[in-house]
Enzyme design. Sequence first.
Site, PDB file in Angstrom:
ATOM      1  N   HIS A 230     -11.417 -62.044  20.699  1.00  0.00           N
ATOM      2  CA  HIS A 230     -10.166 -62.365  21.385  1.00  0.00           C
ATOM      3  C   HIS A 230      -9.882 -61.306  22.437  1.00  0.00           C
ATOM      4  O   HIS A 230     -10.176 -60.127  22.229  1.00  0.00           O
ATOM      5  CB  HIS A 230      -8.990 -62.412  20.390  1.00  0.00           C
ATOM      6  CG  HIS A 230      -7.821 -63.142  20.934  1.00  0.00           C
ATOM      7  ND1 HIS A 230      -6.878 -62.525  21.725  1.00  0.00           N
ATOM      8  CD2 HIS A 230      -7.466 -64.442  20.853  1.00  0.00           C
ATOM      9  CE1 HIS A 230      -5.966 -63.417  22.082  1.00  0.00           C
ATOM     10  NE2 HIS A 230      -6.303 -64.595  21.565  1.00  0.00           N
TER      11      HIS A 230
ATOM     12  N   ASP B 188      -8.994 -70.299  16.392  1.00  0.00           N
ATOM     13  CA  ASP B 188      -9.822 -71.513  16.371  1.00  0.00           C
ATOM     14  C   ASP B 188     -10.821 -71.548  15.230  1.00  0.00           C
ATOM     15  O   ASP B 188     -11.463 -72.573  14.997  1.00  0.00           O
ATOM     16  CB  ASP B 188     -10.573 -71.626  17.717  1.00  0.00           C
ATOM     17  CG  ASP B 188      -9.604 -71.869  18.859  1.00  0.00           C
ATOM     18  OD1 ASP B 188      -9.675 -71.150  19.866  1.00  0.00           O
ATOM     19  OD2 ASP B 188      -8.747 -72.747  18.704  1.00  0.00           O
TER      20      ASP B 188
HETATM   21  C1  SDX Z   1      -8.233 -68.885  22.425  1.00  0.00           C
HETATM   22  O1  SDX Z   1      -6.022 -65.521  25.356  1.00  0.00           O
HETATM   23  C2  SDX Z   1      -5.508 -66.185  24.342  1.00  0.00           C
HETATM   24  O2  SDX Z   1      -4.444 -65.846  23.838  1.00  0.00           O
HETATM   25  C3  SDX Z   1      -6.324 -67.395  23.883  1.00  0.00           C
HETATM   26  C4  SDX Z   1      -5.849 -68.082  22.605  1.00  0.00           C
HETATM   27  C5  SDX Z   1      -4.485 -68.715  22.793  1.00  0.00           C
HETATM   28  O3  SDX Z   1      -3.775 -68.863  21.769  1.00  0.00           O
HETATM   29  O4  SDX Z   1      -4.186 -69.146  23.933  1.00  0.00           O
HETATM   30  O5  SDX Z   1      -5.783 -67.144  21.545  1.00  0.00           O
HETATM   31  C6  SDX Z   1      -6.797 -69.210  22.196  1.00  0.00           C
HETATM   32  O6  SDX Z   1      -8.743 -69.196  23.473  1.00  0.00           O
HETATM   33  C7  SDX Z   1      -8.981 -68.119  21.369  1.00  0.00           C
HETATM   34  C8  SDX Z   1     -10.452 -67.764  21.807  1.00  0.00           C
HETATM   35  C9  SDX Z   1     -11.323 -68.989  21.547  1.00  0.00           C
HETATM   36  N1  SDX Z   1     -12.690 -68.745  22.107  1.00  0.00           N
HETATM   37  C10 SDX Z   1     -13.746 -68.532  21.307  1.00  0.00           C
HETATM   38  O7  SDX Z   1     -13.693 -68.443  20.085  1.00  0.00           O
HETATM   39  C11 SDX Z   1     -15.081 -68.444  22.050  1.00  0.00           C
HETATM   40  C12 SDX Z   1     -15.893 -67.259  21.509  1.00  0.00           C
HETATM   41  N2  SDX Z   1     -15.205 -66.026  21.895  1.00  0.00           N
HETATM   42  C13 SDX Z   1     -15.506 -65.462  23.157  1.00  0.00           C
HETATM   43  O8  SDX Z   1     -16.258 -66.084  24.070  1.00  0.00           O
HETATM   44  C14 SDX Z   1     -14.693 -64.245  23.568  1.00  0.00           C
HETATM   45  O9  SDX Z   1     -14.515 -63.464  22.468  1.00  0.00           O
HETATM   46  C15 SDX Z   1     -13.359 -64.523  24.223  1.00  0.00           C
HETATM   47  C16 SDX Z   1     -13.508 -65.500  25.360  1.00  0.00           C
HETATM   48  C17 SDX Z   1     -12.402 -65.041  23.244  1.00  0.00           C
HETATM   49  C18 SDX Z   1     -12.828 -63.176  24.759  1.00  0.00           C
HETATM   50  O10 SDX Z   1     -13.669 -62.808  25.770  1.00  0.00           O
HETATM   51  P1  SDX Z   1     -13.469 -61.401  26.535  1.00  0.00           P
HETATM   52  O11 SDX Z   1     -12.202 -60.744  26.144  1.00  0.00           O
HETATM   53  O12 SDX Z   1     -13.726 -61.657  27.987  1.00  0.00           O
HETATM   54  O13 SDX Z   1     -14.599 -60.527  25.910  1.00  0.00           O
HETATM   55  P2  SDX Z   1     -16.081 -60.508  26.449  1.00  0.00           P
HETATM   56  O14 SDX Z   1     -16.576 -61.902  26.650  1.00  0.00           O
HETATM   57  O15 SDX Z   1     -16.142 -59.547  27.581  1.00  0.00           O
HETATM   58  O16 SDX Z   1     -16.850 -59.902  25.165  1.00  0.00           O
HETATM   59  C19 SDX Z   1     -16.849 -58.493  24.934  1.00  0.00           C
HETATM   60  C20 SDX Z   1     -18.157 -58.247  24.179  1.00  0.00           C
HETATM   61  C21 SDX Z   1     -19.384 -58.785  24.937  1.00  0.00           C
HETATM   62  O17 SDX Z   1     -20.492 -58.028  24.487  1.00  0.00           O
HETATM   63  P3  SDX Z   1     -21.006 -56.775  25.457  1.00  0.00           P
HETATM   64  O18 SDX Z   1     -21.279 -57.370  26.812  1.00  0.00           O
HETATM   65  O19 SDX Z   1     -19.861 -55.783  25.440  1.00  0.00           O
HETATM   66  O20 SDX Z   1     -22.243 -56.274  24.758  1.00  0.00           O
HETATM   67  O21 SDX Z   1     -18.143 -58.957  22.925  1.00  0.00           O
HETATM   68  C22 SDX Z   1     -19.163 -59.947  22.925  1.00  0.00           C
HETATM   69  C23 SDX Z   1     -19.556 -60.180  24.374  1.00  0.00           C
HETATM   70  O22 SDX Z   1     -20.905 -60.626  24.465  1.00  0.00           O
HETATM   71  N3  SDX Z   1     -18.568 -61.145  22.338  1.00  0.00           N
HETATM   72  C24 SDX Z   1     -19.179 -61.958  21.490  1.00  0.00           C
HETATM   73  C25 SDX Z   1     -18.231 -62.926  21.143  1.00  0.00           C
HETATM   74  N4  SDX Z   1     -17.089 -62.687  21.802  1.00  0.00           N
HETATM   75  C26 SDX Z   1     -17.306 -61.585  22.549  1.00  0.00           C
HETATM   76  N5  SDX Z   1     -20.449 -61.939  20.984  1.00  0.00           N
HETATM   77  C27 SDX Z   1     -20.738 -62.930  20.110  1.00  0.00           C
HETATM   78  N6  SDX Z   1     -19.877 -63.898  19.727  1.00  0.00           N
HETATM   79  C28 SDX Z   1     -18.619 -63.929  20.226  1.00  0.00           C
HETATM   80  N7  SDX Z   1     -17.774 -64.860  19.859  1.00  0.00           N
END
Ligand code: SDX
Length: 428
Positions: free
Chosen positions: A307, A364
Amino acid sequence: MSKTAELIIDGKSYVFPLVVGSENEVAVDISQLMEKTGAVTLDLGFKNTGSTKSAITFLDGDKGILRYRGYSIEDLAEKSNFIEVAYLLIFGELPTQEQYIKFSDDIRTHTLVHEDIKKMLDGFPSTAHPMGVLASLFCSQTAFYPESLDPNRANNAVYLSIIRSLAKMPTFAAWAYKNAAGHPVNYPDNKLEFTARFLKMTFALPGQDYEVDPVITEALDKLLILHADHEQNCSTSTVRIVGSSKASIYSSISAGVNALWGPLHGGANQEVIVMLENIKNDGGDTEKWINKAKDKNSGFRLMGFGHRVYKNFDPRAKIIKKAADDVLKKLGVNDPVLEIALKLEEAALKDPYFVERKLYPNVDFYSGIIYRALGIPVEMFTVMFAMGRLPGWIAQWMEMRENKEPIGRPRQIYTGATLRPYKAIGSR
Ligand code: SDX
């Protein structure tokens, strides 16, 4: 704490005021940055950028705190109901009994949609994703209520748009489901309350009685509360920036529905179930899939994990996880993917990759397990999220309008070709 921040560019010092919120959050007010320095900020994904000052929802990502207008999500999920929470988010205070009854009845009297919208619905193939149908039908209200296009409408006219939005969203959602199922639509039964009315409109079949199960109604009402607002997330920021151009509430919210649809945002609840089913069909080897999620080249992410704000735990995930257990027990549903989800969470929370990146289950991760137990098909999961988030979108759109915020127009850093003379390359 100092009241200002100092920035030094090329040896020259610039001072900017600090803004401190009611929960002691601190922001550097850079509204004069370009004028004073000629420079802009760059912050991909706005990870460090505040877009507004808001009195609606407070999140503390480290402490796992979520409050709507100062009330904790735990209290509201336990003691309130979705219509009362919608009133709180939109008008800022909990309603009196009289205000609640009027609000609820106003919504009840506007649940019908124009029959011409049914003709639009008939134009969608049953293969159409319900989110695309929902966004289209919701925006079509601009055609049936053209007064909503007047950006300078009096507040009581906006009240009617708020009521129509809350009243017709469930009808659009139920009809989007019926279109996907190839069933005839149902009309809203206004003797029922909000959530029960939606369930009956969605699941009642011609010629068959439909008894609304209070267990299902209560669980769904709680899920709608948990999704009702979440400060400046992707879809809410979309609603605010579209609304900042003085676009109507209907087109602004339709834009929010489309932003929510993305698999990294609200679309994740559908992707979580797809992921869990894949893991189940692949033999349930959670370690294998955890390793895939850690492998950048795999293109696979653990859906429902991570998140932007919560770096400890998502308080909604905690409540939903408990509710999932309760609901499945009450309904006598044994869903094998729940076991896989629990195993996946346990393994991920011990794995350094997830711990270092502070990746925890988000809203989610477990919601899809409940929706499925309630008999809601997977392609409707994000529609449920949109129905829940609607009061938040409305509240945020209203706040942006009441604060007379300027049109949203971020800047950029240009990295393309510098000036070059035109020379025809091909034959003209
Ligand atoms: C919602 O913003 C809100 O409030 C949203 C929400 C709402 O109520 O409106 O809470 C609802 O959208 C919840 C999120 C649902 N999405 C997912 O579950 C999809 C999987 N999660 C991600 O793709 C990710 O965690 C996000 C999109 C939620 C957050 O992305 P960020 O903050 O841009 O973080 P990032 O993508 O830069 O990740 C940081 C690191 C990365 O690794 P490095 O490059 O640092 O090595 O964490 C890793 C990412 O690769 N990472 C994950 C991961 N989420 C982040 N690795 C594996 N699996 C994951 N789920």
